[in-house]
Design a protein around this motif. Structure first.
Motif, mmCIF file in Angstrom:
data_model
loop_
_atom_site.group_PDB
_atom_site.id
_atom_site.type_symbol
_atom_site.label_atom_id
_atom_site.label_comp_id
_atom_site.label_asym_id
_atom_site.label_seq_id
_atom_site.Cartn_x
_atom_site.Cartn_y
_atom_site.Cartn_z
ATOM 1 N N ALA A 33 0.831 -1.216 0.000
ATOM 2 C CA ALA A 33 0.000 0.000 0.000
ATOM 3 C C ALA A 33 0.862 1.262 0.000
ATOM 4 C CB ALA A 33 -0.938 -0.011 1.210
ATOM 5 N N VAL A 34 1.894 1.261 0.807
ATOM 6 C CA VAL A 34 2.788 2.422 0.878
ATOM 7 C C VAL A 34 3.572 2.563 -0.421
ATOM 8 C CG1 VAL A 34 4.802 3.371 2.067
ATOM 9 C CG2 VAL A 34 2.943 2.361 3.382
ATOM 10 N N THR A 35 4.027 1.452 -0.960
ATOM 11 C CA THR A 35 4.780 1.467 -2.211
ATOM 12 C C THR A 35 3.925 2.020 -3.350
ATOM 13 O OG1 THR A 35 6.162 -0.369 -1.489
ATOM 14 C CG2 THR A 35 6.020 -0.007 -3.854
ATOM 15 N N ASP A 36 2.669 1.594 -3.421
ATOM 16 C CA ASP A 36 1.752 2.124 -4.437
ATOM 17 C C ASP A 36 1.562 3.620 -4.251
ATOM 18 O OD1 ASP A 36 1.188 -0.116 -6.005
ATOM 19 O OD2 ASP A 36 -0.477 -0.750 -4.718
ATOM 20 N N ARG A 37 1.341 4.046 -3.021
ATOM 21 C CA ARG A 37 1.121 5.465 -2.740
ATOM 22 C C ARG A 37 2.328 6.302 -3.146
ATOM 23 N NH1 ARG A 37 0.214 5.675 2.817
ATOM 24 N NH2 ARG A 37 2.258 6.553 3.201
ATOM 25 N N ARG A 38 3.518 5.751 -2.991
ATOM 26 C CA ARG A 38 4.745 6.480 -3.348
ATOM 27 C C ARG A 38 5.056 6.409 -4.841
ATOM 28 N NH1 ARG A 38 8.278 4.260 1.759
ATOM 29 N NH2 ARG A 38 7.366 5.660 3.297
ATOM 30 N N GLY A 39 4.283 5.617 -5.581
ATOM 31 C CA GLY A 39 4.498 5.517 -7.015
ATOM 32 C C GLY A 39 5.702 4.681 -7.409
ATOM 33 N N LEU A 40 6.109 3.758 -6.549
ATOM 34 C CA LEU A 40 7.262 2.900 -6.815
ATOM 35 C C LEU A 40 6.795 1.656 -7.575
ATOM 36 C CD1 LEU A 40 8.945 3.296 -3.317
ATOM 37 C CD2 LEU A 40 9.510 4.502 -5.437
ATOM 38 N N THR A 41 6.542 1.840 -8.843
ATOM 39 C CA THR A 41 5.906 0.831 -9.679
ATOM 40 C C THR A 41 6.687 -0.480 -9.728
ATOM 41 O OG1 THR A 41 5.084 2.651 -11.018
ATOM 42 C CG2 THR A 41 4.862 0.448 -11.944
ATOM 43 N N ASP A 42 7.986 -0.416 -9.957
ATOM 44 C CA ASP A 42 8.788 -1.645 -10.052
ATOM 45 C C ASP A 42 8.757 -2.435 -8.750
ATOM 46 O OD1 ASP A 42 9.465 -1.095 -12.672
ATOM 47 O OD2 ASP A 42 11.400 -0.192 -12.156
ATOM 48 N N ARG A 43 8.908 -1.730 -7.636
ATOM 49 C CA ARG A 43 8.884 -2.416 -6.337
ATOM 50 C C ARG A 43 7.507 -3.028 -6.092
ATOM 51 N NH1 ARG A 43 10.284 -0.069 -0.281
ATOM 52 N NH2 ARG A 43 9.829 -2.016 0.753
ATOM 53 N N ALA A 44 6.449 -2.287 -6.412
ATOM 54 C CA ALA A 44 5.092 -2.803 -6.220
ATOM 55 C C ALA A 44 4.870 -4.059 -7.056
ATOM 56 C CB ALA A 44 4.062 -1.732 -6.581
ATOM 57 N N MET A 45 5.384 -4.062 -8.284
ATOM 58 C CA MET A 45 5.237 -5.227 -9.147
ATOM 59 C C MET A 45 5.945 -6.440 -8.538
ATOM 60 S SD MET A 45 5.904 -5.415 -13.288
ATOM 61 C CE MET A 45 7.330 -4.375 -13.086
ATOM 62 N N LYS A 46 7.113 -6.243 -7.945
ATOM 63 C CA LYS A 46 7.845 -7.335 -7.324
ATOM 64 C C LYS A 46 7.122 -7.867 -6.101
ATOM 65 C CE LYS A 46 12.289 -5.816 -9.040
ATOM 66 N NZ LYS A 46 13.587 -5.202 -8.727
ATOM 67 N N ILE A 47 6.546 -6.963 -5.305
ATOM 68 C CA ILE A 47 5.784 -7.402 -4.122
ATOM 69 C C ILE A 47 4.571 -8.208 -4.559
ATOM 70 C CG2 ILE A 47 4.406 -6.634 -2.151
ATOM 71 C CD1 ILE A 47 6.333 -4.219 -1.934
ATOM 72 N N ARG A 48 3.849 -7.709 -5.563
ATOM 73 C CA ARG A 48 2.672 -8.437 -6.063
ATOM 74 C C ARG A 48 3.053 -9.818 -6.598
ATOM 75 N NH1 ARG A 48 1.047 -3.174 -7.416
ATOM 76 N NH2 ARG A 48 -0.923 -2.677 -6.394
ATOM 77 N N ALA A 49 4.156 -9.896 -7.318
ATOM 78 C CA ALA A 49 4.604 -11.190 -7.844
ATOM 79 C C ALA A 49 4.941 -12.145 -6.708
ATOM 80 C CB ALA A 49 5.824 -10.990 -8.755
ATOM 81 N N TYR A 50 5.589 -11.650 -5.676
ATOM 82 C CA TYR A 50 5.924 -12.511 -4.532
ATOM 83 C C TYR A 50 4.654 -12.995 -3.835
ATOM 84 C CZ TYR A 50 7.624 -14.262 -0.151
ATOM 85 O OH TYR A 50 7.864 -15.063 0.939
ATOM 86 N N ILE A 51 3.706 -12.082 -3.603
ATOM 87 C CA ILE A 51 2.447 -12.456 -2.946
ATOM 88 C C ILE A 51 1.711 -13.511 -3.780
ATOM 89 C CG2 ILE A 51 0.153 -11.610 -2.301
ATOM 90 C CD1 ILE A 51 1.544 -8.966 -1.457
ATOM 91 N N ALA A 52 1.698 -13.328 -5.107
ATOM 92 C CA ALA A 52 1.007 -14.282 -5.984
ATOM 93 C C ALA A 52 1.675 -15.648 -5.978
ATOM 94 C CB ALA A 52 0.950 -13.721 -7.403
ATOM 95 N N SER A 53 2.971 -15.695 -5.727
ATOM 96 C CA SER A 53 3.699 -16.969 -5.756
ATOM 97 C C SER A 53 3.525 -17.784 -4.472
ATOM 98 C CB SER A 53 5.186 -16.725 -5.987
ATOM 99 O OG SER A 53 5.807 -16.198 -4.815
#
Length: 54
Positions: A33-53
């Protein structure tokens, strides 16, 4: 607003094992949530990929 160092995160600290050490970290949903709010797209994508795995 969610924050990875606020009282909500403090109540939900997770312990992860990293290179033989125990590290206390904020839950990934709060970090995301914080990463999205800060606009850190690459980091958010990595977190989402980890959560999905999981």
């Amino acid at each position: 607003m969610p924050h990875e160092q606020g009282p909500v995160a403090a109540e939900r600290i997770e312990i992860v094992h990293w290179h033989g050490h125990e590290v206390a970290v904020a839950p990934l949903d709060l970090q995301l949530a914080v990463t999205d709010r800060r606009g850190l797209t690459d980091r958010a994508m990595k977190i989402r990929a980890y959560i999905a795995s999981k």
